[in-house]
Design a protein around this motif. Structure first.
Motif, PDB file in Angstrom:
ATOM      1  N   ALA A  48       0.829  -1.204   0.000  1.00  0.00           N
ATOM      2  CA  ALA A  48       0.000   0.000   0.000  1.00  0.00           C
ATOM      3  C   ALA A  48       0.864   1.255   0.000  1.00  0.00           C
ATOM      4  N   HIS A  49       1.950   1.209   0.732  1.00  0.00           N
ATOM      5  CA  HIS A  49       2.835   2.366   0.796  1.00  0.00           C
ATOM      6  C   HIS A  49       3.520   2.611  -0.551  1.00  0.00           C
ATOM      7  N   ALA A  50       3.902   1.529  -1.214  1.00  0.00           N
ATOM      8  CA  ALA A  50       4.524   1.666  -2.532  1.00  0.00           C
ATOM      9  C   ALA A  50       3.532   2.257  -3.531  1.00  0.00           C
ATOM     10  N   ALA A  51       2.275   1.792  -3.467  1.00  0.00           N
ATOM     11  CA  ALA A  51       1.243   2.324  -4.359  1.00  0.00           C
ATOM     12  C   ALA A  51       0.984   3.799  -4.075  1.00  0.00           C
ATOM     13  N   TRP A  52       1.038   4.154  -2.797  1.00  0.00           N
ATOM     14  CA  TRP A  52       0.835   5.559  -2.399  1.00  0.00           C
ATOM     15  C   TRP A  52       1.948   6.444  -2.961  1.00  0.00           C
ATOM     16  N   LEU A  53       3.168   5.976  -2.847  1.00  0.00           N
ATOM     17  CA  LEU A  53       4.308   6.736  -3.383  1.00  0.00           C
ATOM     18  C   LEU A  53       4.190   6.903  -4.901  1.00  0.00           C
ATOM     19  N   GLU A  54       3.691   5.870  -5.551  1.00  0.00           N
ATOM     20  CA  GLU A  54       3.542   5.933  -7.000  1.00  0.00           C
ATOM     21  C   GLU A  54       2.420   6.904  -7.393  1.00  0.00           C
ATOM     22  N   LEU A  55       1.386   6.983  -6.568  1.00  0.00           N
ATOM     23  CA  LEU A  55       0.229   7.824  -6.880  1.00  0.00           C
ATOM     24  C   LEU A  55       0.490   9.297  -6.591  1.00  0.00           C
ATOM     25  N   LEU A  56       1.370   9.591  -5.651  1.00  0.00           N
ATOM     26  CA  LEU A  56       1.586  10.974  -5.228  1.00  0.00           C
ATOM     27  C   LEU A  56       1.910  11.928  -6.383  1.00  0.00           C
ATOM     28  N   PRO A  57       2.859  11.611  -7.253  1.00  0.00           N
ATOM     29  CA  PRO A  57       3.181  12.567  -8.336  1.00  0.00           C
ATOM     30  C   PRO A  57       1.983  12.845  -9.245  1.00  0.00           C
ATOM     31  N   GLN A  58       1.194  11.801  -9.506  1.00  0.00           N
ATOM     32  CA  GLN A  58       0.023  11.971 -10.372  1.00  0.00           C
ATOM     33  C   GLN A  58      -0.982  12.929  -9.746  1.00  0.00           C
ATOM     34  N   VAL A  59      -1.261  12.720  -8.453  1.00  0.00           N
ATOM     35  CA  VAL A  59      -2.236  13.577  -7.778  1.00  0.00           C
ATOM     36  C   VAL A  59      -1.694  14.994  -7.639  1.00  0.00           C
ATOM     37  N   GLN A  60      -0.405  15.100  -7.361  1.00  0.00           N
ATOM     38  CA  GLN A  60       0.184  16.430  -7.225  1.00  0.00           C
ATOM     39  C   GLN A  60       0.097  17.195  -8.547  1.00  0.00           C
ATOM     40  N   ALA A  61       0.288  16.474  -9.662  1.00  0.00           N
ATOM     41  CA  ALA A  61       0.156  17.117 -10.972  1.00  0.00           C
ATOM     42  C   ALA A  61      -1.273  17.600 -11.199  1.00  0.00           C
ATOM     43  N   GLU A  62      -2.254  16.797 -10.769  1.00  0.00           N
ATOM     44  CA  GLU A  62      -3.660  17.201 -10.909  1.00  0.00           C
ATOM     45  C   GLU A  62      -3.962  18.415 -10.036  1.00  0.00           C
ATOM     46  N   ILE A  63      -3.357  18.448  -8.862  1.00  0.00           N
ATOM     47  CA  ILE A  63      -3.542  19.597  -7.967  1.00  0.00           C
ATOM     48  C   ILE A  63      -2.973  20.858  -8.610  1.00  0.00           C
ATOM     49  N   ASP A  64      -1.745  20.741  -9.157  1.00  0.00           N
ATOM     50  CA  ASP A  64      -1.095  21.901  -9.787  1.00  0.00           C
ATOM     51  C   ASP A  64      -1.923  22.403 -10.972  1.00  0.00           C
ATOM     52  N   GLU A  65      -2.426  21.453 -11.745  1.00  0.00           N
ATOM     53  CA  GLU A  65      -3.222  21.824 -12.919  1.00  0.00           C
ATOM     54  C   GLU A  65      -4.501  22.545 -12.505  1.00  0.00           C
ATOM     55  N   ALA A  66      -5.187  22.023 -11.474  1.00  0.00           N
ATOM     56  CA  ALA A  66      -6.431  22.632 -11.015  1.00  0.00           C
ATOM     57  C   ALA A  66      -6.175  24.021 -10.440  1.00  0.00           C
ATOM     58  N   GLU A  67      -5.081  24.163  -9.696  1.00  0.00           N
ATOM     59  CA  GLU A  67      -4.782  25.468  -9.107  1.00  0.00           C
ATOM     60  C   GLU A  67      -4.440  26.504 -10.198  1.00  0.00           C
ATOM     61  N   GLN A  68      -3.709  26.057 -11.228  1.00  0.00           N
ATOM     62  CA  GLN A  68      -3.405  26.979 -12.334  1.00  0.00           C
ATOM     63  C   GLN A  68      -4.669  27.397 -13.078  1.00  0.00           C
ATOM     64  N   TYR A  69      -5.555  26.421 -13.300  1.00  0.00           N
ATOM     65  CA  TYR A  69      -6.813  26.718 -13.978  1.00  0.00           C
ATOM     66  C   TYR A  69      -7.636  27.703 -13.156  1.00  0.00           C
ATOM     67  N   ASN A  70      -7.731  27.438 -11.837  1.00  0.00           N
ATOM     68  CA  ASN A  70      -8.541  28.303 -10.970  1.00  0.00           C
ATOM     69  C   ASN A  70      -7.975  29.716 -10.909  1.00  0.00           C
ATOM     70  N   ALA A  71      -6.640  29.818 -10.989  1.00  0.00           N
ATOM     71  CA  ALA A  71      -6.031  31.148 -10.982  1.00  0.00           C
ATOM     72  C   ALA A  71      -6.412  31.921 -12.240  1.00  0.00           C
ATOM     73  N   ALA A  72      -6.543  31.173 -13.352  1.00  0.00           N
ATOM     74  CA  ALA A  72      -6.895  31.842 -14.613  1.00  0.00           C
ATOM     75  C   ALA A  72      -8.404  31.993 -14.788  1.00  0.00           C
ATOM     76  N   ASN A  73      -9.172  31.178 -14.096  1.00  0.00           N
ATOM     77  CA  ASN A  73     -10.638  31.190 -14.235  1.00  0.00           C
ATOM     78  C   ASN A  73     -11.297  31.248 -12.851  1.00  0.00           C
ATOM     79  N   PRO A  74     -11.144  32.363 -12.173  1.00  0.00           N
ATOM     80  CA  PRO A  74     -11.690  32.446 -10.811  1.00  0.00           C
ATOM     81  C   PRO A  74     -13.214  32.326 -10.751  1.00  0.00           C
ATOM     82  N   ASP A  75     -13.895  32.606 -11.871  1.00  0.00           N
ATOM     83  CA  ASP A  75     -15.368  32.538 -11.844  1.00  0.00           C
ATOM     84  C   ASP A  75     -15.881  31.114 -12.058  1.00  0.00           C
ATOM     85  N   GLU A  76     -15.055  30.260 -12.618  1.00  0.00           N
ATOM     86  CA  GLU A  76     -15.467  28.872 -12.859  1.00  0.00           C
ATOM     87  C   GLU A  76     -14.395  27.922 -12.315  1.00  0.00           C
TER      88      GLU A  76
END
Length: 231
Positions: A48-76
């Motif tokens: 489970a820990h190995a799977a978690w380590l593998e998943l972290l970069p993917q989720v972090q990339a999704e977080i970065d993408e969402a935050e960038q989008y929200n910064a550019a589209n504060p109304d949506e």
């Protein structure tokens, strides 16, 4: 030709170990089952820990993408994912199966106040149960030691014996008094029937009885004087 199948080993759970404990199986059997359950839990946690380590970069990339989008589209704004929690090994069920050992503490001579506690030895699968203790004063400890010395002295005196010329005499205080009274009335050449410590009867002369009495008194005197370790 018969197909070959890999037979999966049965899984041992902590509930299975608890059942062995309740059914009073041998400690070796309980320990063996517990080690299998621990190995399985450790393997599952590692996976489970190995799977978690593998998943972290993917989720972090999704977080970065969402935050960038929200910064550019504060109304949506988009929903920002959260990082998955790191898998944590819960030791509770494992430790509930440990062998229990009660820590021997002299509660009357304790010098520190401490709450009852359980200390786990995860390497040896033992739960050490420590009792609550009280900080006693030096005066209290000295009194307890003195009383204990008297009790042990009286017990030793009640069972002491002495040996003279192959004969073993009871040497407690009552026996000493009997010897002393007999010596007062016994002639120098006279003998008397005496019941020895093994309940056999022997002819004892005055010299022998006097030697036994002196040994008994000397032995009692040694018992009466405490050594430094007993107080």
């Amino acid at each position: 030709m018969t197909d070959q199948f890999e037979i999966e080993q049965p899984i041992v759970s902590y509930a299975d170990v608890q059942q062995k404990i309740m059914l009073r199986h041998g400690q070796d059997q309980i320990d063996d089952a517990l080690r299998v359950a621990i190995e399985q839990e450790d393997a599952a946690h590692a996976a489970a820990h190995a799977a978690w380590l593998e998943l972290l970069p993917q989720v972090q990339a999704e977080i970065d993408e969402a935050e960038q989008y929200n910064a550019a589209n504060p109304d949506e704004p988009k929903e920002v994912p959260t990082l998955p929690l790191e898998p944590v090994l819960d030791m509770g069920k494992r430790r509930d199966c440990y062998r229990v050992e009660l820590v021997d503490v002299d509660l009357e001579l304790s010098t520190e106040t401490a709450h009852a506690e359980v200390i786990f030895d995860d390497d040896n699968l033992i739960a050490y149960h420590h009792p609550a203790t009280e900080a006693h004063s030096n005066e209290h400890i000295a009194l307890v030691k003195r009383l204990r010395f008297k009790e042990s002295r009286n017990a030793a005196l009640a069972t002491q014996t002495v040996e003279v010329e192959g004969m073993r005499f009871d040497a407690d205080e009552l026996s000493q008094q009997r010897m002393a009274r007999t010596l007062l009335i016994l002639d120098e050449t006279e003998s008397v029937d005496w019941v020895l410590s093994d309940n056999s009867v022997a002819k004892v002369n005055k010299v022998q009885l006097k030697a036994a009495c002196k040994l008994a008194v000397s032995q009692q005197t040694a018992l009466w004087i405490p050594n430094s370790s007993s107080l």
